[in-house]
Design a protein around this motif. Structure first.
Motif, PDB file in Angstrom:
ATOM      1  N   MET A 135     -17.153  10.241  22.797  1.00  0.00           N
ATOM      2  CA  MET A 135     -16.068  10.218  23.760  1.00  0.00           C
ATOM      3  C   MET A 135     -15.297   8.901  23.737  1.00  0.00           C
ATOM      4  N   ALA A 136     -15.620   8.024  22.811  1.00  0.00           N
ATOM      5  CA  ALA A 136     -14.930   6.743  22.726  1.00  0.00           C
ATOM      6  C   ALA A 136     -13.454   6.913  22.380  1.00  0.00           C
ATOM      7  N   ASP A 137     -13.087   8.026  21.760  1.00  0.00           N
ATOM      8  CA  ASP A 137     -11.699   8.259  21.367  1.00  0.00           C
ATOM      9  C   ASP A 137     -10.882   8.939  22.466  1.00  0.00           C
ATOM     10  N   MET A 138     -11.479   9.148  23.631  1.00  0.00           N
ATOM     11  CA  MET A 138     -10.802   9.875  24.697  1.00  0.00           C
ATOM     12  C   MET A 138      -9.634   9.068  25.259  1.00  0.00           C
ATOM     13  N   THR A 139      -8.511   9.738  25.418  1.00  0.00           N
ATOM     14  CA  THR A 139      -7.341   9.107  26.032  1.00  0.00           C
ATOM     15  C   THR A 139      -7.336   9.440  27.524  1.00  0.00           C
ATOM     16  N   LEU A 140      -6.477   8.766  28.247  1.00  0.00           N
ATOM     17  CA  LEU A 140      -6.327   9.052  29.665  1.00  0.00           C
ATOM     18  C   LEU A 140      -5.855  10.491  29.878  1.00  0.00           C
ATOM     19  N   ASP A 141      -4.943  10.940  29.037  1.00  0.00           N
ATOM     20  CA  ASP A 141      -4.462  12.326  29.136  1.00  0.00           C
ATOM     21  C   ASP A 141      -5.596  13.322  28.890  1.00  0.00           C
ATOM     22  N   ASP A 142      -6.465  13.015  27.905  1.00  0.00           N
ATOM     23  CA  ASP A 142      -7.625  13.876  27.648  1.00  0.00           C
ATOM     24  C   ASP A 142      -8.507  13.963  28.890  1.00  0.00           C
ATOM     25  N   TRP A 143      -8.733  12.808  29.515  1.00  0.00           N
ATOM     26  CA  TRP A 143      -9.578  12.756  30.706  1.00  0.00           C
ATOM     27  C   TRP A 143      -8.979  13.581  31.833  1.00  0.00           C
ATOM     28  N   VAL A 144      -7.675  13.442  32.048  1.00  0.00           N
ATOM     29  CA  VAL A 144      -7.004  14.195  33.117  1.00  0.00           C
ATOM     30  C   VAL A 144      -7.171  15.697  32.894  1.00  0.00           C
ATOM     31  N   VAL A 145      -6.993  16.136  31.666  1.00  0.00           N
ATOM     32  CA  VAL A 145      -7.154  17.558  31.346  1.00  0.00           C
ATOM     33  C   VAL A 145      -8.592  17.996  31.596  1.00  0.00           C
ATOM     34  N   MET A 146      -9.560  17.179  31.183  1.00  0.00           N
ATOM     35  CA  MET A 146     -10.974  17.533  31.384  1.00  0.00           C
ATOM     36  C   MET A 146     -11.321  17.646  32.866  1.00  0.00           C
ATOM     37  N   VAL A 147     -10.869  16.678  33.657  1.00  0.00           N
ATOM     38  CA  VAL A 147     -11.152  16.710  35.094  1.00  0.00           C
ATOM     39  C   VAL A 147     -10.477  17.904  35.740  1.00  0.00           C
ATOM     40  N   ALA A 148      -9.214  18.127  35.404  1.00  0.00           N
ATOM     41  CA  ALA A 148      -8.485  19.262  35.980  1.00  0.00           C
ATOM     42  C   ALA A 148      -9.188  20.571  35.661  1.00  0.00           C
ATOM     43  N   THR A 149      -9.615  20.726  34.432  1.00  0.00           N
ATOM     44  CA  THR A 149     -10.325  21.943  34.025  1.00  0.00           C
ATOM     45  C   THR A 149     -11.620  22.088  34.803  1.00  0.00           C
ATOM     46  N   GLU A 150     -12.364  21.016  34.913  1.00  0.00           N
ATOM     47  CA  GLU A 150     -13.640  21.036  35.637  1.00  0.00           C
ATOM     48  C   GLU A 150     -13.446  21.386  37.110  1.00  0.00           C
ATOM     49  N   LEU A 151     -12.314  20.954  37.675  1.00  0.00           N
ATOM     50  CA  LEU A 151     -12.026  21.223  39.083  1.00  0.00           C
ATOM     51  C   LEU A 151     -11.357  22.580  39.301  1.00  0.00           C
ATOM     52  N   GLY A 152     -11.127  23.314  38.214  1.00  0.00           N
ATOM     53  CA  GLY A 152     -10.539  24.640  38.341  1.00  0.00           C
ATOM     54  C   GLY A 152      -9.028  24.632  38.464  1.00  0.00           C
ATOM     55  N   ILE A 153      -8.401  23.531  38.088  1.00  0.00           N
ATOM     56  CA  ILE A 153      -6.947  23.456  38.131  1.00  0.00           C
ATOM     57  C   ILE A 153      -6.420  24.040  36.828  1.00  0.00           C
ATOM     58  N   LYS A 154      -5.759  25.177  36.938  1.00  0.00           N
ATOM     59  CA  LYS A 154      -5.330  25.902  35.747  1.00  0.00           C
ATOM     60  C   LYS A 154      -3.989  25.400  35.214  1.00  0.00           C
ATOM     61  N   GLU A 155      -3.105  25.032  36.104  1.00  0.00           N
ATOM     62  CA  GLU A 155      -1.796  24.522  35.688  1.00  0.00           C
ATOM     63  C   GLU A 155      -1.650  23.119  36.224  1.00  0.00           C
ATOM     64  N   LEU A 156      -1.263  22.208  35.350  1.00  0.00           N
ATOM     65  CA  LEU A 156      -1.134  20.819  35.767  1.00  0.00           C
ATOM     66  C   LEU A 156       0.087  20.212  35.109  1.00  0.00           C
ATOM     67  N   ASP A 157       1.020  19.805  35.935  1.00  0.00           N
ATOM     68  CA  ASP A 157       2.190  19.077  35.464  1.00  0.00           C
ATOM     69  C   ASP A 157       2.188  17.770  36.239  1.00  0.00           C
ATOM     70  N   LEU A 158       1.468  16.791  35.721  1.00  0.00           N
ATOM     71  CA  LEU A 158       1.215  15.556  36.442  1.00  0.00           C
ATOM     72  C   LEU A 158       1.994  14.405  35.834  1.00  0.00           C
ATOM     73  N   ASP A 159       2.707  13.683  36.673  1.00  0.00           N
ATOM     74  CA  ASP A 159       3.380  12.464  36.259  1.00  0.00           C
ATOM     75  C   ASP A 159       2.367  11.330  36.436  1.00  0.00           C
ATOM     76  N   THR A 160       1.531  11.153  35.438  1.00  0.00           N
ATOM     77  CA  THR A 160       0.437  10.181  35.494  1.00  0.00           C
ATOM     78  C   THR A 160       0.952   8.788  35.812  1.00  0.00           C
ATOM     79  N   GLU A 161       2.065   8.426  35.244  1.00  0.00           N
ATOM     80  CA  GLU A 161       2.613   7.076  35.448  1.00  0.00           C
ATOM     81  C   GLU A 161       2.931   6.822  36.923  1.00  0.00           C
ATOM     82  N   SER A 162       3.481   7.820  37.615  1.00  0.00           N
ATOM     83  CA  SER A 162       3.797   7.665  39.040  1.00  0.00           C
ATOM     84  C   SER A 162       2.536   7.486  39.874  1.00  0.00           C
ATOM     85  N   VAL A 163       1.500   8.229  39.539  1.00  0.00           N
ATOM     86  CA  VAL A 163       0.233   8.108  40.266  1.00  0.00           C
ATOM     87  C   VAL A 163      -0.368   6.721  40.035  1.00  0.00           C
ATOM     88  N   LEU A 164      -0.337   6.259  38.796  1.00  0.00           N
ATOM     89  CA  LEU A 164      -0.864   4.932  38.487  1.00  0.00           C
ATOM     90  C   LEU A 164      -0.037   3.832  39.153  1.00  0.00           C
TER      91      LEU A 164
END
Length: 85
Positions: free
Chosen positions: A1-30
């Motif tokens: 998992m050393a090659d994981m990007t922030l976007d990869d992580w967001v997708v993994m968490v969203a999937t794990e939480l049952g979020i099927k559609e995600l259009d996230l402005d990561t930069e705004s949240v950060l």
């Protein structure tokens, strides 16, 4: 998992939480997290972003709802920072 990007992580968490559609402005949240950390204290960052997400979800969960919640919380951070100066 050393090659994981922030976007990869967001997708993994969203999937794990049952979020099927995600259009996230990561930069705004950060950016909101950074604003809260600087205006208040560092632990305010995750709490503020959580509350913005919760508010967006309660308002309907659209991209616009999240944008509005982030803008509102960012404005509060800016007011706090100005008052502290």
């Amino acid at each position: 998992m050393a090659d994981m990007t922030l976007d990869d992580w967001v997708v993994m968490v969203a999937t794990e939480l049952g979020i099927k559609e995600l259009d996230l402005d990561t930069e705004s949240v950060l950016d909101l997290a950074a604003d809260a950390a600087h205006a208040v204290v560092r632990p305010a960052a995750p709490l503020t972003t959580f509350l913005a997400g919760l508010a967006a979800g309660m308002a309907g969960g659209s991209e616009s709802d999240l944008k509005d919640a982030i803008e509102t919380a960012t404005a509060l951070c800016e007011r706090i920072e100005e008052e502290s100066a």
